[in-house]
Write an enzyme that holds these catalytic residues in place. Structure first.
Site, PDB file in Angstrom:
ATOM      1  N   LYS A 277      39.395  29.873  28.439  1.00  0.00           N
ATOM      2  CA  LYS A 277      39.128  29.036  27.261  1.00  0.00           C
ATOM      3  C   LYS A 277      40.098  29.299  26.113  1.00  0.00           C
ATOM      4  O   LYS A 277      40.395  28.414  25.324  1.00  0.00           O
ATOM      5  CB  LYS A 277      37.695  29.267  26.765  1.00  0.00           C
ATOM      6  CG  LYS A 277      36.615  28.799  27.728  1.00  0.00           C
ATOM      7  CD  LYS A 277      36.526  27.296  27.789  1.00  0.00           C
ATOM      8  CE  LYS A 277      35.349  26.840  28.644  1.00  0.00           C
ATOM      9  NZ  LYS A 277      35.396  25.373  28.885  1.00  0.00           N
TER      10      LYS A 277
ATOM     11  N   GLU B   6      32.051  22.994  19.766  1.00  0.00           N
ATOM     12  CA  GLU B   6      30.761  23.101  20.414  1.00  0.00           C
ATOM     13  C   GLU B   6      30.871  24.222  21.438  1.00  0.00           C
ATOM     14  O   GLU B   6      31.963  24.559  21.875  1.00  0.00           O
ATOM     15  CB  GLU B   6      30.392  21.794  21.119  1.00  0.00           C
ATOM     16  CG  GLU B   6      30.994  21.632  22.525  1.00  0.00           C
ATOM     17  CD  GLU B   6      32.509  21.522  22.554  1.00  0.00           C
ATOM     18  OE1 GLU B   6      33.093  21.127  21.527  1.00  0.00           O
ATOM     19  OE2 GLU B   6      33.108  21.853  23.600  1.00  0.00           O
TER      20      GLU B   6
ATOM     21  N   SER C 285      38.125  31.967  36.673  1.00  0.00           N
ATOM     22  CA  SER C 285      38.323  31.456  35.312  1.00  0.00           C
ATOM     23  C   SER C 285      37.768  32.356  34.213  1.00  0.00           C
ATOM     24  O   SER C 285      38.178  32.246  33.066  1.00  0.00           O
ATOM     25  CB  SER C 285      37.700  30.067  35.203  1.00  0.00           C
ATOM     26  OG  SER C 285      36.336  30.113  35.581  1.00  0.00           O
TER      27      SER C 285
END
Lengths: 432, 262
Positions: A91, A113, A414
Site C-alpha cells: 500500500k 479511506e 502483498s
C-alpha cells in the site's frame, strides 16, 4: 494490451469511467492534468524513486520458498516480498506516490479511506513524512476489529474518523471520504487506496504499484534465469495484483487473481466478483437444498434464510463502471471475508477488462483455505503473511502439486500478517 | 405529462411572480404508506414539482438526513418496483404536479435502463435526476428519455468551469439543477456566499432552460431570496428533518411546504 488503456475517458473497454457528482468532476480533471504533468517530470520521478529506495526499502526481495516447494512436490514457488516494504504492505507505494502528487498540487490536506487499516497506515505515514494533514475514514466495525492499526494511524499524527453509516465497513468509509472530498474539494486531495474509483485513480494507482511487477520480473530473470509460468495475486480492489501483473502482460505467463471466497461461493457470503460467471451463481443459489454451515462464530446458520441472493453484475459503484456484488434490486450487497482487505463489493475496472480478454484468470479461496495457507507459510518459511496475501498462497498450494517440478509459480506476498494475529488466534482456538 | 408538463409548472410559477417550489421526499420513508400520504400533503401545500427520492444503499452525494431516510426505507423493504407503484398511486390519488425520480445509477442499471424509463413513464412520472451520472456519460439514458418525452436533469456545481456549465446546459432537459454549495445534501442556516453571481453565470448559458437551486434550501427566507434570481428551488433534507421524526409526518410536511411556499 492494456498499456495504452485507459482511454482518454478513463475506460478499459466498457469499464471504468467517471461516475461522480458534478462537484468532483473539475477536481478529477485537475488531477488528470497534474498527473500527466508529473509523470513526465524527471524531478518528480527522481523524488519518488529516491523515497522508494531510501524510505520504503525497495526493491523488496524475491524469496525462493524452498521448504514450501518441497512440501508441495510440484512447481517451485517464489515470493515477491511486499510484506517487507515499510508499513508492511504494498500500500505504501501508492500512498507515497499520491501524497507526493498532492504536495506538488499544493494541497495541504489529505483524506483516505481504509478497511483493514493498511492503506490508512500507509497514508498516515506518507503524510507524516511530507508534512501533510491527514484524515482517515474507517468503518466503526473495522475500527473495532483492527484497533492496532487505528493506534498506529493516530501515533503517526492522522485523525481517524469513525463511519457509522450503512454496513460500517470499507464501502461506507469510501462513501464518507467521497462526501468529505465533495465538501472540501478545493484544498483536499483524496488518496484512494486501490486501483478503483473514478478515472484517473485506477490509472494512477496502477502506475505507482507497477514497480512491484517490474522488480519481480527482473529478479526472476536474475535469480531463476527465466520468467515464472504463473503469477498469482489476491484481488480485493486489485492494486497489488494489477501492480505485479502489468509487467507480465505481454509474456507467455499465466496470470491468476484470487478473490475472497468467504464461506464458499454458493453461500452468498463472500466477495467474489469475477471468479464465477453470473449464470453459475444463479444456479448455485437457486436450489432448494438447505445448506447449514458452521460460521466462524461457531453457530450453525441456515444460510438460505439469510441470503439475499447477491449477484455479481456490471453496475456503477463508487465512481466506476465495474462488476458489483448486488441484490436483484441493484442495492450493493454486504460482502464477507476473513480478510478485511478483500471484503469489498466492487473491483478495479481493469481487472474486469482483463477477465473479458481472458488474459487473467480469476478464482477464489475460501476463508478456511486462506487460514490453512497462513499457517503453512508461517511454519514452512518463517513468514507470517497477511490474510489477504494468504488467499494467493492458498491458490498456489492448490495448483502446485499438479505442476511439473521445473515449473515456477510467483506469488505476490502483498503484506505481512501482524495485523491479523487477533483473527487468526481466535480462529485457531475454535478449531482447536 | 413529460417535458411540457414540467415547462408548464415553471411557467405557472413564473406568471405568479415566484420561484417554482420542488420539495423532495424519500419514497418508502418512514414507510411506504406514510410516504404516499406525505407526498400528497406536499402537493396540497402547493408544491409546483415534486422530487421523489429512490433509495439506494450507498448515496454518496447525500448527507446524513437523506442517508438515514434511504436506509430506513430499504430496511422496511422498499424496492424500485414499489417506488414506481407509489408514483402510480400518487397519480391515481389526483396528485398532478410533475414528478421527478431522483435515484443513483446502479439500481437503474440493474432494473434495465429502457425498462426503468418506461416503468416510470407508465406510472405517470415526468423525468429523472441521477446524481452520479455526469453529462459525459448520459447519452444513452438521455436518448431513452428523449424518446419517451421525459426529462433528464443535469447538474452544475460551484466548482464547475464555464465549459462544464455549458455542457450541462446543452445536455439538460427539463431544468438545470444548480448545486448551491460545495458539499453534500443537508440543511444549512445560511445561503452560500456568491450564490447569486454563480446562478447568473449558469443562467447566461442556460439557453432558456429553467435554473433550479438545491442543497441547503431550508427556510422560507431562503426561498424568497433565491427566488429573486432562480426559476425554482429544491428543499430536501430540511423537510425530511422537520417531518420525518414528527408525531404526524403528514401534517408536519404540509406545514413545512406551506411555509416555504409563503
Amino acid at each position: 494490451m492494456t498499456q495504452q488503456l485507459p482511454d482518454p475517458n478513463g475506460k478499459f473497454g466498457p469499464y471504468g469511467g467517471r461516475y461522480v457528482p458534478e462537484t468532483l468532476m473539475p477536481a478529477l480533471d485537475d488531477l488528470i492534468e497534474a498527473y500527466e504533468e508529473f509523470r513526465e517530470d524527471p524531478s518528480f520521478r527522481a523524488e519518488f524513486e529516491h523515497l522508494l529506495h531510501t524510505y520504503v526499502g525497495r526493491p523488496t526481495p524475491l524469496t525462493y520458498a524452498r521448504r514450501l516447494s518441497e512440501h508441495l512436490a510440484g512447481a517451485q514457488i517464489y515470493l515477491k516480498r511486499e510484506d517487507l516494504a515499510h508499513t508492511g504492505a504494498h500500500k505504501i507505494n501508492n500512498a507515497l506516490g499520491q501524497a507526493l502528487l498532492a504536495k506538488r498540487m499544493g494541497k495541504q490536506r489529505v483524506i483516505a479511506e481504509t478497511g483493514a487499516g493498511q492503506h490508512g497506515v500507509a497514508t498516515a505515514t506518507a503524510c507524516a513524512l511530507l508534512g501533510l494533514q491527514c484524515v482517515v475514514y474507517m468503518g466503526a466495525i473495522d475500527m473495532a476489529r483492527q484497533q492496532p492499526n487505528v493506534d498506529r494511524m493516530r501515533l503517526l499524527g492522522a485523525e481517524v474518523r469513525s463511519v457509522d453509516s450503512g454496513t460500517k465497513t470499507l464501502k461506507d468509509a469510501v462513501n464518507e471520504a467521497i462526501r468529505d472530498w465533495v465538501t472540501n474539494v478545493r484544498d483536499t486531495y483524496y488518496i484512494i487506496g486501490s486501483a478503483l474509483g473514478p478515472h484517473p485513480y485506477p490509472l494512477i494507482c496502477r502506475e505507482f504499484q507497477s514497480v512491484i511487477g517490474r522488480e519481480a520480473r527482473e529478479q526472476m530473470l536474475t535469480q531463476a534465469g527465466r520468467l515464472p509460468d504463473e503469477v498469482i495475486a489476491c484481488v480485493g480492489g486489485g492494486s497489488n495484483a494489477i501492480g505485479i501483473f502489468h509487467a507480465f502482460l505481454h509474456d507467455p505467463v499465466r496470470l491468476v487473481g484470487v478473490e475472497a471466497g468467504g464461506y464458499g461461493l454458493n453461500t452468498g457470503k463472500h466477495a467474489a466478483r469475477l471468479a464465477i460467471p453470473d449464470l453459475g451463481f444463479a444456479i448455485a443459489d437457486s436450489g432448494n437444498e438447505q445448506s447449514n454451515i458452521e460460521t466462524p462464530n461457531g453457530k450453525a446458520e441456515n444460510l438460505n434464510s439469510t441470503i439475499h441472493n447477491p449477484k455479481s453484475k456490471v453496475g456503477v459503484f463508487q465512481g466506476m463502471r465495474t462488476m458489483v456484488l448486488q441484490n436483484d434490486d441493484g442495492q450493493i450487497a454486504e460482502t464477507h471475508s476473513v480478510s478485511a482487505g478483500l471484503d469489498y463489493a466492487g473491483v478495479g475496472p481493469e481487472h474486469v477488462y482483463l477477465r473479458d480478454l481472458n488474459r487473467v484468470e480469476y478464482t477464489a479461496a475460501t476463508d478456511d483455505a486462506a487460514l490453512a495457507a497462513f499457517h503453512t507459510l508461517c511454519r514452512l518459511e518463517g513468514i507470517i503473511p497477511a490474510l489477504e496475501s494468504s488467499h494467493a498462497v492458498a491458490e498456489a498450494i492448490r495448483r502446485a502439486p499438479a505442476l511439473p517440478r521445473n515449473s515456477i509459480l510467483l506469488i505476490n506476498l502483498s503484506g505481512r500478517g501482524d495485523k491479523d494475529l487477533n483473527t487468526v488466534m481466535k480462529h485457531a482456538q475454535r478449531t482447536g | 405529462m413529460g417535458l411540457t408538463h414540467i415547462q408548464d409548472a415553471f411557467a405557472r410559477a413564473h406568471a405568479e411572480g415566484r420561484p417554482a417550489l420542488m420539495p423532495y421526499w424519500t419514497l418508502g420513508y418512514p414507510d411506504a404508506e406514510t410516504s404516499l400520504r406525505v407526498i400528497e400533503a406536499i402537493a396540497r401545500a402547493g408544491a409546483d414539482l415534486i422530487e421523489l427520492g429512490v433509495p439506494f444503499s450507498d448515496p454518496l452525494a447525500d448527507g446524513p438526513v437523506i442517508q438515514h431516510a434511504s436506509q430506513v426505507a430499504l430496511d422496511r423493504g422498499i424496492t424500485i418496483r414499489k417506488c414506481v407503484d407509489l408514483a402510480r398511486r400518487l397519480r391515481e390519488h389526483g396528485v398532478s404536479a410533475p414528478l421527478l425520480a431522483m435515484g443513483y445509477l446502479n439500481p437503474l442499471i440493474a432494473f434495465g435502463e429502457p425498462q426503468y424509463v418506461a416503468a416510470w413513464r407508465d406510472a405517470g412520472a415526468d423525468g429523472f435526476i441521477v446524481p452520479d451520472l455526469p453529462p459525459e456519460e448520459s447519452e444513452t439514458l438521455g436518448s431513452l428519455c428523449a424518446a419517451q418525452d421525459m426529462a433528464l436533469v443535469q447538474f452544475t456545481a460551484p466548482t464547475s468551469t464555464e465549459a462544464r456549465i455549458a455542457l450541462a446546459a446543452a445536455r439538460a432537459t427539463g431544468f438545470i439543477y444548480v448545486v448551491a454549495v460545495t458539499g453534500v445534501t443537508g440543511a444549512r442556516d445560511h445561503l452560500a456566499a456568491g450564490l447569486r453571481e454563480y446562478v447568473e453565470r449558469v443562467k447566461a448559458r442556460a439557453d432558456g432552460k429553467p435554473v433550479v437551486v438545491g442543497f441547503g434550501i431550508s427556510k422560507p427566507e431562503h426561498v424568497r431570496e433565491v427566488g429573486r434570481f432562480a426559476d425554482g428551488v429544491i428543499s430536501a433534507s430540511a423537510l425530511i428533518r422537520a417531518a420525518g421524526q414528527a408525531p404526524d409526518p403528514v401534517q408536519a410536511a404540509y406545514e413545512f411546504v406551506k411555509a416555504l411556499r409563503g
